[in-house]
Design a protein around this motif. Structure first.
Motif, short mmCIF file in Angstrom:
data_model
loop_
_atom_site.label_atom_id
_atom_site.label_comp_id
_atom_site.label_asym_id
_atom_site.label_seq_id
_atom_site.Cartn_x
_atom_site.Cartn_y
_atom_site.Cartn_z
N PHE A 6 -0.17 -7.18 5.80
CA PHE A 6 -1.61 -7.29 5.61
C PHE A 6 -1.99 -6.74 4.24
N ARG A 7 -2.82 -7.51 3.53
CA ARG A 7 -3.28 -7.05 2.22
C ARG A 7 -4.79 -6.98 2.24
N SER A 8 -5.30 -5.92 1.72
CA SER A 8 -6.73 -5.74 1.63
C SER A 8 -7.26 -6.46 0.40
N LEU A 9 -8.49 -6.92 0.46
CA LEU A 9 -9.10 -7.54 -0.71
C LEU A 9 -9.24 -6.55 -1.85
N ARG A 10 -9.29 -5.28 -1.56
CA ARG A 10 -9.36 -4.26 -2.61
C ARG A 10 -8.07 -4.22 -3.44
N ASP A 11 -6.97 -4.63 -2.82
CA ASP A 11 -5.70 -4.68 -3.55
C ASP A 11 -5.67 -5.83 -4.54
N GLU A 12 -6.57 -6.76 -4.42
CA GLU A 12 -6.58 -7.94 -5.28
C GLU A 12 -7.77 -7.94 -6.21
#
Length: 72
Positions: A61-67
């Motif tokens: 799972f990747r958070s939108l904050r990571d992008e």
């Protein structure tokens, strides 16, 4: 004689109400059938979307904050 006329009038009124009730019931039944079809179509679409999502990279799972965009 007045009693017979009153009885006929009341019977006619009841027949009219029954007729309208029957028409309303038919309309509601048709509406319910259309809604059931829409529910079944949406359930099929959800199932398809789940299959598509499962077929994609099932990485962590990747958070939108990571992008964040590069200018931040």
């Amino acid at each position: 004689m007045d009693s017979a006329h009153d009885t006929d009038r009341r019977l006619t009124a009841l027949e009219i109400k029954a007729s309208f009730s029957e028409d309303l019931l038919d309309s509601l039944n048709a509406l319910l059938a259309r809604q059931q079809q829409q529910i079944e179509q949406m359930a099929a679409q959800i199932a398809l979307l789940r299959q598509q999502a499962a077929g994609q990279d099932a990485g962590p799972f990747r958070s939108l904050r990571d992008e964040l965009p590069p200018h931040y």
